[in-house]
Design an enzyme around this catalytic site. Structure first.
Site, short mmCIF file in Angstrom:
data_model
loop_
_atom_site.label_atom_id
_atom_site.label_comp_id
_atom_site.label_asym_id
_atom_site.label_seq_id
_atom_site.Cartn_x
_atom_site.Cartn_y
_atom_site.Cartn_z
CG HIS A 312 -1.91 1.04 1.15
ND1 HIS A 312 -2.10 2.43 1.61
CD2 HIS A 312 -3.27 0.92 0.70
CE1 HIS A 312 -2.93 3.07 1.48
NE2 HIS A 312 -3.71 2.38 0.94
CG ASP A 370 -7.76 -2.38 -2.65
OD1 ASP A 370 -8.76 -1.73 -2.43
OD2 ASP A 370 -6.72 -1.68 -2.99
#
Length: 443
Positions: A312, A370
């Site tokens: 991320h 995600d």
């Protein structure tokens, strides 16, 4: 401590820009101190260049705190894991809007208001039918959300607190209805009206999945997992779409237009569209037998291939949202009997490798939000085309909270960034007959 009332505790000198250039240092409740450079150009004659605004604060906010190095996400001071495990989405929406968790009485009134705003003007059905059947749900949501101001003229005095509350309730209530309408329209099924006897998350699911010819049965594990996904997606500080909402709102545009702009920003594959990318990556891998080759490509620094769902931009440790969703992911896989689904088995094998492989561990490429939200959404039956649309539903509460905070902040000005101009210096006008061929920039 409220960062908006924090005094300038220090002053700092920037020696490289000349004399007399002391700038206030702003001290937040949490996070790095910031230089107040509002008078930088006036005092020194220079500006700053910060592409991507990675080192520039654009507002003071008391809504969400993110610490990427330590893996912290808090809404109004409450940690994301405690909120997910002990709250429903409307608890969190109230928290983001109002600053604290609701009392039972406040929650009952809020739920009533949201429930009875969930229908949309029936004329919007005709507007919906103007889209092509194969239009992406996000395109439909952008259009229909922006059009709400054409159907709901009242409540648009943005400096009236009661009007802002009505707009907040309408947007949070109607967004699942609009998303479900877009989906049903795309697959040729009749639209399903909201039900006032269901909670927010259950109602969203029944609008997506119910059909008129048979009763709809909710899976409790699916509701819990979907609730968890919506909560972790509700806000994430000054991300691209939230900044877009604030930027558009700074011009005093109506709130429906601001949220429509946020939806457009969220649609990008580097933002909300990333959860679609996880499932697309799994589909491209094809089977567990192909995973070693994919891992080899991911480790090759000369190969541009990137494994979606890992790592991320903000979090340099395990994403706290992924940590909490992981538990719900395993619960929902069990409840829906999907542990033997080939695609999901492949995802779990990728997770196992990432959590145990030194390459991933050293680079802190943990499964991100995600990755797990994509698995949960697929398991409960949400199609890939709706992944980002449901994200927009979840993020609406955060967008509205930031918009309201911005409107009520007397220090806010219309967003007007500077640029570092690197084009041509002055050039005299050239008559058409004397112009030479050149390569067009955009064809």
């Amino acid at each position: 401590m409220d960062p908006q009332s924090t005094p300038d505790a220090k002053r700092s000198s920037l020696p490289s820009t000349g004399a007399g250039n002391d700038f206030p240092v702003l001290v937040p409740t949490n996070g790095p101190e910031m230089l107040d450079i509002a008078d930088l150009h006036k005092n020194t004659g220079v500006c700053t260049l910060d592409i991507g605004l990675m080192n520039t604060g654009i507002c003071k906010s008391s809504i969400t705190y993110v610490n990427g190095d330590e893996g912290i996400l808090r809404y109004r001071g409450y940690s994301i894991d405690e909120l997910v495990d002990n709250s429903d989405y409307l608890d969190v929406a109230w928290l983001l809007l109002n600053g604290d968790l609701p009392t039972p009485g406040q929650k009952a009134e809020f739920q009533h208001n949201i429930t009875y705003h969930s229908m949309v003007n029936e004329q919007m059905v005709f507007f919906l039918r103007g889209f092509r059947r194969d239009a992406h749900p996000m395109a439909v949501m952008c259009g229909m959300t922006g059009a709400l101001s054409a159907f709901y003229h009242d409540g648009l005095d943005i400096f009236n607190a009661d009007d802002r509350k009505i707009v907040a309730h309408r947007l949070i209530a109607k967004m699942p209805t609009i998303a479900a309408m877009a989906y049903k329209y795309s697959i040729g099924q009749p639209m399903v009206y909201p039900r006032n006897d269901l909670d927010y998350v259950s109602n969203f699911m029944q609008m997506l999945f119910a059909v008129p010819c048979e009763p709809f049965k909710l899976n409790p594990a699916g509701v819990r997992a979907f609730n968890a996904v919506l909560i972790v997606q509700a806000d994430h500080e000054q991300n691209a779409s939230t900044f877009t909402v604030r930027s558009v709102g700074s011009s005093r545009a109506n709130p429906y237009a601001c949220i429509a702009a946020g939806i457009a920003s969220l649609w990008g594959p580097l933002h909300g569209g990333a959860n679609e990318g996880v499932l697309q990556t799994l589909n491209e891998i094809g089977s567990i037998e192909n995973i070693p080759a994919v891992i080899k490509r991911a480790k090759d620094k000369n190969d541009p291939y990137r494994l979606m769902g890992f790592g991320h931009r903000v979090y340099k440790t395990y994403d706290p949202r992924a940590k909490v969703l992981r538990r719900y992911c395993y619960e929902v896989l069990e409840a829906y009997g999907k542990k033997d689904d080939p695609l999901l088995k492949m995802a779990l094998e990728l997770e196992r490798i990432a959590l145990n492989d030194d390459f991933f561990i050293e680079r802190k490429l943990y499964p991100n939000v995600d990755f797990y939200s994509g698995l949960i959404l697929k398991t409960i039956g949400i199609p890939l085309s709706m992944f980002t649309a449901q994200f927009a539903v979840a993020r609406t509460a955060g967008w509205i909270a930031h918009w309201n905070e911005m409107i009520t902040d007397p220090a806010v000005k219309i967003v007007r960034p500077r640029q570092l101009y690197v084009g041509s210096d002055f050039r005299p006008f050239v008559p058409p007959a004397e112009r030479t061929e050149h390569k067009p920039l955009i064809g």
